[in-house]
Design an enzyme around this catalytic site. Structure first.
Site, PDB file in Angstrom:
ATOM      1  CE  LYS A  34     -56.010  52.184 113.124  1.00  9.83           C
ATOM      2  NZ  LYS A  34     -55.630  53.394 113.864  1.00  9.83           N
ATOM      3  CE  LYS A  83     -58.931  53.767 110.883  1.00  8.26           C
ATOM      4  NZ  LYS A  83     -58.118  54.489 111.804  1.00  8.26           N
TER       5      LYS A  83
HETATM    6  C1  PBG Z   1     -54.482  56.761 114.495  1.00  9.34           C
HETATM    7  C2  PBG Z   1     -55.492  56.659 113.413  1.00  9.34           C
HETATM    8  C3  PBG Z   1     -55.307  56.406 112.043  1.00  9.34           C
HETATM    9  C4  PBG Z   1     -56.547  56.532 111.436  1.00  9.34           C
HETATM   10  C5  PBG Z   1     -57.463  56.822 112.445  1.00  9.34           C
HETATM   11  N1  PBG Z   1     -56.793  56.876 113.659  1.00  9.34           N
HETATM   12  C6  PBG Z   1     -54.061  56.165 111.269  1.00  9.34           C
HETATM   13  C7  PBG Z   1     -53.319  54.914 111.423  1.00  9.34           C
HETATM   14  O1  PBG Z   1     -53.677  54.006 112.163  1.00  9.34           O
HETATM   15  O2  PBG Z   1     -52.281  54.847 110.775  1.00  9.34           O
HETATM   16  C8  PBG Z   1     -56.832  56.399 109.968  1.00  9.34           C
HETATM   17  C9  PBG Z   1     -58.015  57.144 109.484  1.00  9.34           C
HETATM   18  C10 PBG Z   1     -58.107  57.275 108.008  1.00  9.34           C
HETATM   19  O3  PBG Z   1     -57.321  56.729 107.220  1.00  9.34           O
HETATM   20  O4  PBG Z   1     -59.046  57.965 107.584  1.00  9.34           O
HETATM   21  N2  PBG Z   1     -53.915  55.570 114.904  1.00  9.34           N
END
Ligand code: PBG
Length: 326
Positions: free
Chosen positions: A199, A252
């Site tokens: 991520k 992601k």
């Molecule tokens: C929580 C999380 C996030 C997303 C999914 N889980 C936000 C982040 O990490 O700031 C993002 C999902 C999206 O942008 O569609 N940590």
């Protein structure tokens, strides 16, 4: 000499093109993210994410029924709690918003797979994904090891509510092992983990943070989410999560990281998910609204690319639209 090989021969008509198409999408691979909020009778469009809604429990069940009816096997749940605190206690409360939503969904739609996002950032008053400690210079440190216990506790609460798949998105080191240990100790040995393993700290989460109210008050997530420039490190993160017991891995965002997806596909045998995040969705919708591109074609092209690169499971705000069209 005229060329012997004419690739255009197989592109002459839609029937031939369909026959030789290498990548096909199916409804089985789609996951629709959903945002649950307190209250009842609430179905409020999220301004930064057109056609995505804040849903109260009753409306969530209605929406999920329609989604499941389209042949989509799974939803990914995010919760926006009534109140937040420094620890993010709403994440693991037995009557926390995601736990309530999971129970309601599993009761009404037992065949629908409920995937629960596991993170503290929607529940902490400061907006970080872990516990924080102020530093002398006014910045904050996000504490890794003390956060692990809270993540494990949240996983157990989610499993107890009936979650089919726990999806940690916090990016703390060692969280998969902590969550696996917590689940097993509580008897949830059969609950799988889909780790947001690679991520990245991404600009493309912008619209989500508005949807979830989870923008950090101070600092950013660069100290725990991955540097966008690092592909080798992404594979290392994925290997670590596998070693710690992850059943599935995620990359992601999706489209800007197709190279990572492809490398992961070649290296690992577990099912791979990709998350086409809020900014990827919002930019297509915005350009379509301006008349600059065709939304439906851009949807198919982006989802096909993500699947072609190696993702088995597509988490996307287009899931509904794609399933309806398939
Ligand atoms: C929580 C999380 C996030 C997303 C999914 N889980 C936000 C982040 O990490 O700031 C993002 C999902 C999206 O942008 O569609 N940590």
């Amino acid at each position: 000499m005229f060329p012997t090989h004419r690739p255009r021969r197989l592109r002459q008509n839609p029937g031939l093109r369909a026959m030789v198409r290498e990548t096909r999408l199916s409804r089985d691979m789609l996951v629709q993210p959903l945002f649950v909020v307190p209250g009842s009778g609430v179905k409020r469009e999220i301004s930064s994410l057109p056609r995505q809604y804040h849903l109260s429990l009753d409306k969530l069940v209605e929406e999920a029924r329609a989604i499941h009816g389209l042949g989509i096997p799974a939803v990914l749940l995010f919760g926006i709690p009534e109140s937040k605190d420094a620890q993010g206690s709403g994440a693991w409360a037995a009557d926390g918003i995601v736990q309530k939503a999971t129970r309601a969904l599993k009761q009404a739609l037992p065949g629908l797979q409920v995937i629960t996002d596991l993170c503290l950032c929607e529940y902490t008053s400061h907006g970080h994904c872990g516990l924080i400690q102020p530093r002398g210079d006014g910045s904050v440190e996000v504490l890794n090891d003390p956060t692990l216990e809270l993540l494990a506790r949240t996983a157990v609460a989610q499993a107890e509510a009936g979650s089919d798949l726990i999806a940690p998105s916090d990016m703390m080191d060692g969280r998969v092992a902590a969550i696996r240990g917590g689940l097993d100790q509580a008897g949830h040995t059969a609950t799988p983990i889909l780790s947001y393993a690679a991520k990245f700290a991404s600009a493309f989460y912008g619209p989500f943070r508005e949807a979830a109210g989870s923008t950090p008050q101070a600092g950013d997530r660069a100290g725990y989410q991955m540097d966008m420039a690092n592909g080798r490190e992404a594979l290392r993160e994925m290997q670590l999560d596998l070693d710690e017991g992850a059943d599935m891995l995620m990359v992601k965002p999706a489209l800007p990281y197709l190279d990572v997806l492809r490398m992961a596909r070649e290296r690992f045998d577990v099912p791979l998910a990709a998350y086409q995040v809020s900014g990827e969705y919002a930019q297509i919708l915005a350009a379509a609204r301006a008349g600059w591109l065709d939304e439906t074609r851009a949807m198919w092209e982006s989802l096909t690319a993500i699947h072609r690169a190696g993702a088995d499971v597509l988490i996307t705000y287009f899931a509904r639209d794609a399933a309806a069209a398939l």
